[in-house]
Write a protein that holds these residues in place. Structure first.
Motif, PDB file in Angstrom:
ATOM      1  N   VAL A 136      16.297  66.833  29.743  1.00 57.42           N
ATOM      2  CA  VAL A 136      16.852  66.977  28.400  1.00 57.42           C
ATOM      3  C   VAL A 136      15.717  67.063  27.392  1.00 57.42           C
ATOM      4  O   VAL A 136      14.835  66.195  27.360  1.00 57.42           O
ATOM      5  CB  VAL A 136      17.774  65.788  28.042  1.00 57.42           C
ATOM      6  CG1 VAL A 136      18.380  65.996  26.652  1.00 57.42           C
ATOM      7  CG2 VAL A 136      18.870  65.614  29.092  1.00 57.42           C
ATOM      8  N   LEU A 137      15.759  68.111  26.571  1.00 60.85           N
ATOM      9  CA  LEU A 137      14.794  68.289  25.487  1.00 60.85           C
ATOM     10  C   LEU A 137      15.521  68.148  24.154  1.00 60.85           C
ATOM     11  O   LEU A 137      16.637  68.664  23.985  1.00 60.85           O
ATOM     12  CB  LEU A 137      14.138  69.666  25.561  1.00 60.85           C
ATOM     13  CG  LEU A 137      13.253  69.953  26.770  1.00 60.85           C
ATOM     14  CD1 LEU A 137      12.843  71.419  26.781  1.00 60.85           C
ATOM     15  CD2 LEU A 137      12.018  69.070  26.745  1.00 60.85           C
ATOM     16  N   GLY A 138      14.880  67.440  23.210  1.00 57.82           N
ATOM     17  CA  GLY A 138      15.431  67.332  21.877  1.00 57.82           C
ATOM     18  C   GLY A 138      14.997  68.492  21.007  1.00 57.82           C
ATOM     19  O   GLY A 138      13.830  68.878  21.002  1.00 57.82           O
ATOM     20  N   LEU A 139      15.927  69.066  20.256  1.00 54.55           N
ATOM     21  CA  LEU A 139      15.679  70.184  19.364  1.00 54.55           C
ATOM     22  C   LEU A 139      16.005  69.766  17.933  1.00 54.55           C
ATOM     23  O   LEU A 139      16.627  68.725  17.705  1.00 54.55           O
ATOM     24  CB  LEU A 139      16.539  71.386  19.765  1.00 54.55           C
ATOM     25  CG  LEU A 139      16.344  71.928  21.189  1.00 54.55           C
ATOM     26  CD1 LEU A 139      17.409  72.981  21.498  1.00 54.55           C
ATOM     27  CD2 LEU A 139      14.963  72.508  21.355  1.00 54.55           C
ATOM     28  N   PRO A 140      15.596  70.558  16.931  1.00 58.72           N
ATOM     29  CA  PRO A 140      15.948  70.222  15.545  1.00 58.72           C
ATOM     30  C   PRO A 140      17.459  70.121  15.347  1.00 58.72           C
ATOM     31  O   PRO A 140      18.248  70.685  16.115  1.00 58.72           O
ATOM     32  CB  PRO A 140      15.344  71.385  14.754  1.00 58.72           C
ATOM     33  CG  PRO A 140      14.227  71.908  15.604  1.00 58.72           C
ATOM     34  CD  PRO A 140      14.710  71.737  17.015  1.00 58.72           C
ATOM     35  N   ALA A 141      17.840  69.410  14.303  1.00 59.94           N
ATOM     36  CA  ALA A 141      19.242  69.254  13.904  1.00 59.94           C
ATOM     37  C   ALA A 141      20.081  68.519  14.946  1.00 59.94           C
ATOM     38  O   ALA A 141      21.301  68.682  14.998  1.00 59.94           O
ATOM     39  CB  ALA A 141      19.878  70.618  13.584  1.00 59.94           C
ATOM     40  N   GLY A 142      19.421  67.720  15.793  1.00 63.44           N
ATOM     41  CA  GLY A 142      20.158  66.928  16.758  1.00 63.44           C
ATOM     42  C   GLY A 142      20.628  67.676  17.984  1.00 63.44           C
ATOM     43  O   GLY A 142      21.354  67.118  18.809  1.00 63.44           O
ATOM     44  N   LEU A 143      20.246  68.936  18.129  1.00 63.40           N
ATOM     45  CA  LEU A 143      20.636  69.707  19.308  1.00 63.40           C
ATOM     46  C   LEU A 143      19.810  69.292  20.515  1.00 63.40           C
ATOM     47  O   LEU A 143      18.729  68.727  20.374  1.00 63.40           O
ATOM     48  CB  LEU A 143      20.467  71.204  19.042  1.00 63.40           C
ATOM     49  CG  LEU A 143      21.329  71.797  17.918  1.00 63.40           C
ATOM     50  CD1 LEU A 143      20.970  73.254  17.697  1.00 63.40           C
ATOM     51  CD2 LEU A 143      22.812  71.652  18.249  1.00 63.40           C
ATOM     52  N   ARG A 144      20.328  69.627  21.684  1.00 63.71           N
ATOM     53  CA  ARG A 144      19.620  69.297  22.917  1.00 63.71           C
ATOM     54  C   ARG A 144      19.619  70.500  23.855  1.00 63.71           C
ATOM     55  O   ARG A 144      20.584  71.262  23.927  1.00 63.71           O
ATOM     56  CB  ARG A 144      20.272  68.107  23.626  1.00 63.71           C
ATOM     57  CG  ARG A 144      20.145  66.809  22.841  1.00 63.71           C
ATOM     58  CD  ARG A 144      20.612  65.624  23.659  1.00 63.71           C
ATOM     59  NE  ARG A 144      20.410  64.376  22.934  1.00 63.71           N
ATOM     60  CZ  ARG A 144      20.563  63.176  23.460  1.00 63.71           C
ATOM     61  NH1 ARG A 144      20.938  63.055  24.732  1.00 63.71           N
ATOM     62  NH2 ARG A 144      20.359  62.095  22.746  1.00 63.71           N
ATOM     63  N   TRP A 145      18.521  70.620  24.565  1.00 65.00           N
ATOM     64  CA  TRP A 145      18.385  71.619  25.620  1.00 65.00           C
ATOM     65  C   TRP A 145      18.509  70.855  26.939  1.00 65.00           C
ATOM     66  O   TRP A 145      17.660  70.035  27.278  1.00 65.00           O
ATOM     67  CB  TRP A 145      17.025  72.294  25.514  1.00 65.00           C
ATOM     68  CG  TRP A 145      16.748  73.365  26.521  1.00 65.00           C
ATOM     69  CD1 TRP A 145      16.560  73.206  27.861  1.00 65.00           C
ATOM     70  CD2 TRP A 145      16.601  74.768  26.267  1.00 65.00           C
ATOM     71  NE1 TRP A 145      16.305  74.402  28.475  1.00 65.00           N
ATOM     72  CE2 TRP A 145      16.316  75.385  27.509  1.00 65.00           C
ATOM     73  CE3 TRP A 145      16.655  75.558  25.122  1.00 65.00           C
ATOM     74  CZ2 TRP A 145      16.107  76.754  27.624  1.00 65.00           C
ATOM     75  CZ3 TRP A 145      16.450  76.914  25.233  1.00 65.00           C
ATOM     76  CH2 TRP A 145      16.184  77.506  26.471  1.00 65.00           C
TER      77      TRP A 145
END
Length: 449
Positions: free
Chosen positions: A51-60
């Motif tokens: 799991v990667l954290g992205l801007p605006a609380g999104l996740r990859w």
């Protein structure tokens, strides 16, 4: 669309595969200029989930595909399209990454195949970066093995910081065990609760070495409170941790503590400063002197102690480079004041190698200058950063600017400090720098390699 990227690595396939399979590999491979952080690494290349954290609380969310797994040869992961990961999948139209490893003589050929709507030109800098990380990390571990290093258990403070998180990942991919000393609740066998003001008995039992990085950031306006935080987070905690190392059962033989080139004072002119140079003047010089002296309990107990006098770390994810990048990208960068002040810099990955060498190389003890072999003047630094970013550097920053932000003392000891420091001890033991050239270090961190 997508990319099919091949690279040849000067290491055996079992070594390259083993590196990818160990904890820390994903953290070593995520480019520092990209707006993502590693939240969770896959615990298995067969069917794990990363799991990667992205801007605006999104996740990859990347799920490994068991049907594509071949031990020692191939694994694959797909971008999930559910929950918090749904928006990235919708935007890029899916993502599948197949990693293939094959023999190429005595070397290993890695093939990265990305199936996605993202153009390959946009992905290429990422894979150039990844290849270099793998090559250089494995070379550092090979150097350690050839020097006689064996797997170690290393206690680490400051493990969540810029340097600590990178060092932890670097060490674990090399087969070492890292025990993080944390100040909140500890979880699992690889964390222990550490009270800096009163380390618990047994905190360092069964540990081969300690790397002590924790300390409040020196960045900021030099108020009474800020100066107190700098001192109080370093000197007493270091002395108490060194005493705990000395008292541990089956405890560490090596104690490595962070330090800083601020030891040499805020302005030493054009003098080349080695580890044998005297302490300079100023608040930071006094703090660093006392900080290094606080390791005495470990030294007195017979441990090998090294204090790593770190220069200005070049890292896209933190420190001064993170602050300067948007300014220079916008064409608003330039030298500070006269631009004649010396800047002793070090790339983040080279700093990790220096800590690593300090762990296994018995020839290193006492102060060790953790700087690149060629310090530069501020005007040279700003020109090189602008060149790497393909932007001009024509807007000098007058002395008033740093003084408004940092105060007179902070500006003098940080923004306008001048220290021409050279890594004499490292050069004497034949240490190999990954990026001895400033432009190369900046390009690697900023995806311009």
């Amino acid at each position: 669309m997508g990319i099919d990227f091949e690279s040849v690595i000067d290491h055996r396939r079992d070594e390259v595969w083993g590196w990818h399979a160990r904890p820390g590999a994903m953290r070593r491979l995520v480019p520092p200029w990209q707006p993502m952080t590693v939240i969770q690494e896959a615990d298995s290349l067969v069917d794990g989930v990363a799991v990667l954290g992205l801007p605006a609380g999104l996740r990859w969310v990347a799920r490994h595909d068991p049907s594509a797994y071949l031990p020692g040869s191939r694994f694959a992961d797909d971008l999930a399209s559910d929950g918090l990961a749904s928006w990235p999948a919708r935007v890029i139209g899916g993502w599948r990454h197949t990693h293939t490893f094959s023999d190429d003589g005595d070397h290993t050929r890695i093939r990265d195949q990305i199936e996605t709507a993202v153009p390959g030109a946009g992905l290429r800098p990422t894979f150039v970066y990844r290849r270099r990380q793998i090559v250089d990390d494995l070379a550092a571990h090979r150097d350690a093995t050839e020097a006689g290093a064996t797997p170690m258990v290393i206690a680490l403070t400051g493990a969540s910081g810029l340097v600590g998180s990178a060092l932890s990942a670097f060490l674990t991919t090399g087969g070492h065990r890292v025990i993080r000393l944390v100040r909140t609740s500890a979880g699992g066998d690889d964390e222990r609760l550490w009270n800096p003001q009163a380390p618990a008995a047994g905190l360092l039992d069964g540990v081969d070495a300690v790397v002590h990085l924790a300390g409040a950031s020196i960045a900021g306006r030099f108020t009474d409170g800020h100066r107190a935080a700098i001192r109080d987070s370093r000197i007493a905690p270091t002395r108490l941790l060194a005493a705990a190392a000395a008292a541990a059962e089956d405890g560490p033989r090596t104690f490595i503590s962070a330090s800083a080139v601020g030891f040499y004072g805020f302005d030493r002119g054009d003098t080349k400063l080695t580890e044998d140079s005297s302490r300079g003047d100023g608040f930071l010089a006094d703090v660093v002197g006392d900080w290094e002296a606080a390791t005495a309990p470990a030294t007195d107990a017979g441990l090998r102690v090294a204090t790593v006098r770190t220069g200005i770390v070049q890292a896209a994810a933190g420190g001064t480079l993170r602050l300067l990048r948007p300014l220079f990208s916008a064409g608003l960068g330039g030298r500070v004041a006269s631009g004649k002040q010396w800047l002793s810099w070090i790339g983040l990955d080279d700093l990790l190698d220096i800590y690593y060498r300090a762990l296994y190389d018995d020839r290193l003890s006492g102060p060790v200058n953790a700087v690149g072999p060629e310090p530069v003047r501020n005007s040279e630094y700003t020109s090189e950063l602008a060149r790497v970013l393909h932007r001009p550097a024509v807007l000098p920053v007058p002395s008033l600017g740093p003084r408004l932000v940092l105060g007179n003392q902070g500006a003098r000891e940080l923004a306008e400090a001048s220290q021409r420091v050279v890594p004499s001890k490292l050069l004497a033991v034949g240490h190999r720098f990954r990026q001895p050239d400033l432009g190369d270090a900046l390009a690697h961190q900023l995806g311009r390699g």
